[in-house]
Design a protein around this motif. Structure first.
Motif, PDB file in Angstrom:
ATOM      1  N   LEU A  63       7.187   1.098  -5.965  1.00 48.30           N
ATOM      2  CA  LEU A  63       5.768   0.870  -5.664  1.00 48.30           C
ATOM      3  C   LEU A  63       5.571  -0.503  -5.045  1.00 48.30           C
ATOM      4  O   LEU A  63       4.758  -0.686  -4.132  1.00 48.30           O
ATOM      5  CB  LEU A  63       4.951   0.930  -6.957  1.00 48.30           C
ATOM      6  CG  LEU A  63       4.400   2.271  -7.428  1.00 48.30           C
ATOM      7  CD1 LEU A  63       3.640   2.063  -8.727  1.00 48.30           C
ATOM      8  CD2 LEU A  63       3.477   2.880  -6.379  1.00 48.30           C
ATOM      9  N   GLU A  64       6.347  -1.484  -5.531  1.00 49.77           N
ATOM     10  CA  GLU A  64       6.179  -2.870  -5.071  1.00 49.77           C
ATOM     11  C   GLU A  64       6.575  -3.007  -3.593  1.00 49.77           C
ATOM     12  O   GLU A  64       5.855  -3.620  -2.802  1.00 49.77           O
ATOM     13  CB  GLU A  64       7.010  -3.820  -5.937  1.00 49.77           C
ATOM     14  CG  GLU A  64       6.405  -4.112  -7.306  1.00 49.77           C
ATOM     15  CD  GLU A  64       6.524  -2.966  -8.313  1.00 49.77           C
ATOM     16  OE1 GLU A  64       7.274  -1.993  -8.036  1.00 49.77           O
ATOM     17  OE2 GLU A  64       5.881  -3.041  -9.368  1.00 49.77           O
ATOM     18  N   ALA A  67       4.044  -1.272  -1.500  1.00 41.19           N
ATOM     19  CA  ALA A  67       2.804  -2.060  -1.429  1.00 41.19           C
ATOM     20  C   ALA A  67       2.932  -3.178  -0.393  1.00 41.19           C
ATOM     21  O   ALA A  67       1.993  -3.437   0.383  1.00 41.19           O
ATOM     22  CB  ALA A  67       2.493  -2.647  -2.800  1.00 41.19           C
ATOM     23  N   SER A  86      -0.408   1.767 -12.068  1.00 42.63           N
ATOM     24  CA  SER A  86       0.260   1.744 -10.753  1.00 42.63           C
ATOM     25  C   SER A  86      -0.531   0.902  -9.737  1.00 42.63           C
ATOM     26  O   SER A  86       0.068   0.190  -8.919  1.00 42.63           O
ATOM     27  CB  SER A  86       0.422   3.164 -10.223  1.00 42.63           C
ATOM     28  OG  SER A  86      -0.831   3.829 -10.270  1.00 42.63           O
ATOM     29  N   THR A  90       0.627  -2.515  -7.718  1.00 39.76           N
ATOM     30  CA  THR A  90       0.498  -2.639  -6.259  1.00 39.76           C
ATOM     31  C   THR A  90      -0.241  -3.926  -5.895  1.00 39.76           C
ATOM     32  O   THR A  90       0.165  -4.666  -4.992  1.00 39.76           O
ATOM     33  CB  THR A  90      -0.233  -1.394  -5.702  1.00 39.76           C
ATOM     34  OG1 THR A  90       0.599  -0.262  -5.945  1.00 39.76           O
ATOM     35  CG2 THR A  90      -0.520  -1.517  -4.221  1.00 39.76           C
ATOM     36  N   THR A  94       1.168  -7.272  -3.266  1.00 45.59           N
ATOM     37  CA  THR A  94       0.676  -7.568  -1.916  1.00 45.59           C
ATOM     38  C   THR A  94      -0.432  -8.615  -2.002  1.00 45.59           C
ATOM     39  O   THR A  94      -1.105  -8.719  -3.033  1.00 45.59           O
ATOM     40  CB  THR A  94       0.124  -6.298  -1.213  1.00 45.59           C
ATOM     41  OG1 THR A  94      -0.518  -6.678   0.007  1.00 45.59           O
ATOM     42  CG2 THR A  94      -0.867  -5.546  -2.072  1.00 45.59           C
TER      43      THR A  94
END
Ligand code: CP
Length: 281
Positions: A63-64, A67, A86, A90, A94
């Motif tokens: 996810l990172e 993102a 989640s 994220t 970012t």
């Protein structure tokens, strides 16, 4: 060139250079399309992911990392994802603003904003209201966000109407207790709505049940009909975040106080306002 890529300078067309990444890893009609409509009505642009299988998350990208990339390609991220937390992960990965379009059964904060706006437009006040919230209070994240937000207003009280298995989670009831906000819990639909100003109905979240026989056993237990509404004030405001399955009978749709389609429409100005605040620099 750098100025154009970063969206800082483009003469008369500068507004065109705001881009929203619309990241929906779970199905949506209202939230995704009203966010995208809001961007376009503001003269801005949208890039869209309408399911996880079209993205590199399906190739085990974190996810990172995902993102970071979405933040490079856009000015703001709007994200729906099945996992609780989640969207927060994220947002930490970012430096662009990230809006939660729901994370699993946790919260749906922009729905709460449009719900509160709808209550105000229908009742012309946000104070001293009794709000009855009905059905799947365990998984219905819109109800959690609504209680947290409406609980800020003076004199608001709640009736939670649900079967034992789908009661409001402890994180919500403990917020109410800590803030001395009155609430009652009941399984009786008719007595639960007797003095309501607002009835907020939710859908039974079939997709969250690990045991489908449990869903089959519970479904059809709470259906709002004109007969049930005879127990409520004639002008009670009837809301539902939609989609509905069969928990509000279509015979209710024609009542002047059935506000659920107006509620969905209110998503556009609310999301336009939110995007303007976050992007207008
Ligand atoms: N109310 C709501 O979140 O609807 P969608 O699932 O269609 O976005």
């Amino acid at each position: 060139m750098e100025d154009i890529l970063s969206g800082k300078k483009d003469g008369s067309n500068i507004l065109k250079w705001k881009i929203m990444a619309s990241l929906f890893y779970e199905p949506s009609t209202r939230t995704r399309l009203s966010f995208e409509t809001a961007m376009k009505r503001l003269g801005w642009e949208v890039i869209t992911v309408a399911n996880e299988w079209n993205t590199s998350l399906s190739k085990w990208e974190t996810l990172e990392d995902n993102a970071k990339i979405n933040g490079i390609y856009s000015d703001i991220l709007v994200m729906r994802h099945p996992e609780i937390g989640s969207v927060e992960r994220t947002a930490k990965a970012t430096n662009k603003p990230v809006i939660n379009a729901w994370d699993g059964s946790n919260q749906h904060p922009t729905q709460a904003l449009l719900d509160v706006y709808t209550i105000f437009k229908e009742r012309w006040t946000l104070e001293n209201l009794q709000i009855s919230i009905v059905w799947d209070l365990k998984y219905g994240r819109t109800t959690h966000s609504l209680v947290f937000l409406m609980g800020l207003y003076k004199g608001v009280s709640f009736k939670f109407i649900s079967p034992e298995e789908l009661k409001m989670p402890e994180k919500v009831t403990s917020f109410l207790k800590e803030n001395n906000i009155h609430f009652e819990e009941t399984i009786n639909y008719k007595t639960g709505i007797t003095n309501s100003d607002v009835i907020y109905v939710t859908r039974l979240q079939k997709e969250r049940f690990s045991d489908i026989s449990e869903y089959e056993r519970l479904k059809n237990n709470f259906i709002l009909t004109k007969d049930v509404l005879n127990s409520a004030h004639i002008d009670v405001t009837i809301m539902h975040p939609l989609p509905r399955v069969n928990e509000v009978s279509p015979e209710v749709d024609t009542l002047p106080n059935a506000a659920f389609f107006r509620q969905a429409e209110n998503g556009i100005p609310i999301r336009m306002a939110l995007l303007s605040i976050l992007l207008w620099k």
